[in-house]
Design an enzyme around this catalytic site. Structure first.
Site: not given
Ligand code: DX5
Ligand code: ZN
Length: 222
Positions: A7, A32, A34, A36, A68, A70, A139, A178
């Site tokens: 990620s 990956h 993320d 947000m 991903h 969010m 998750m 994840d």
């Molecule tokens: C959390 C994200 C993850 C995050 C994982 O909201 O969806 O993808 O980057 O990070 P680690 O591996 O540090 O938990």
């Molecule tokens: Zn993620």
């Protein structure tokens, strides 16, 4: 073989291309991303321009651009992420009142569709959509931040989802996990039925090079 999805949330954004290349050179099968929005989750990260910046190098390495989402109302941004070069778009059940429609929209855009759910959302909320998706993401932390601890109840959830998929003849659907994934729990999560492991802070950090971190996962995964 279990695939790794570093990620980029934990990467050094001032040299993002270099960090992504290190992960690809070390054999990462997925990258990956993320996304947000500061609404669905209490953090604000990146959007389509960053996906567009890294997608060519990810695809050139034969890896998958795994996005991903969010974000609230993800259907509004699906075209922009497809245009940017996403290969998989994963949406949260909690953000999609018309989940079936959103999944169809993703597939009709020519990319693979994934669905995910927060740790406290019952797995039954996926039951009716499983046959429509290419990937299910479990998750194992509450989404919003990298570097959180793995919620141990996730292991039983992964095993239950694996049984749901296999019981419906959907063994080909990827089961991604994840949050809080480290070399020391990777084998446990894989054994429970995961096929893709996301790892952010365990791969992009100051303690180890990206290559060393990925090698540590491979050793544990055997
Ligand atoms: C959390 C994200 C993850 C995050 C994982 O909201 O969806 O993808 O980057 O990070 P680690 O591996 O540090 O938990
Ligand atoms: Zn993620």
């Amino acid at each position: 073989m279990v695939k790794l999805a570093p990620s980029i949330l934990s990467a050094d954004f001032s040299r993002l291309g270099e960090q992504v290349q290190q992960a690809l050179d070390a054999g990462a099968e997925y990258i990956h991303v993320d996304v947000m929005d500061g609404h669905f989750v209490p953090n604000l990260t990146i959007g389509p321009p960053v996906v567009a910046a890294i997608a060519p190098q990810v695809r050139a390495a034969g890896a998958v651009v795994d996005v991903h989402l969010m974000i609230e109302k993800p259907e509004r941004l699906i075209p922009a992420f497809v245009e940017a070069g996403a290969d998989i778009l994963t949406v949260h059940v909690e953000t999609c009142p018309h989940l079936h429609r959103t999944i169809q929209q993703i597939k009709e855009s020519g990319v693979r569709a994934g669905v995910t759910l927060n740790p406290a959302t019952p797995l039954v909320s996926l039951e009716e959509i499983l046959s429509e998706v290419d990937l299910v993401l479990v998750m194992s932390v509450n989404p919003g931040f990298g570097g959180q601890s793995y919620i141990s109840a996730s292991t039983a959830r992964i095993a239950r989802l694996r049984a749901m998929l296999d019981g419906r003849g959907l063994g080909h659907v990827e089961l991604e996990v994840d949050g809080g994934i480290k070399p020391n729990n990777a084998a446990l999560v894989a054994k429970a039925g995961a096929t893709i492991l996301v790892a952010g802070s365990a791969i992009f950090n100051r303690q180890k090079s990206v290559a060393e971190a990925i090698a540590a996962f491979r050793r544990e995964l055997g």
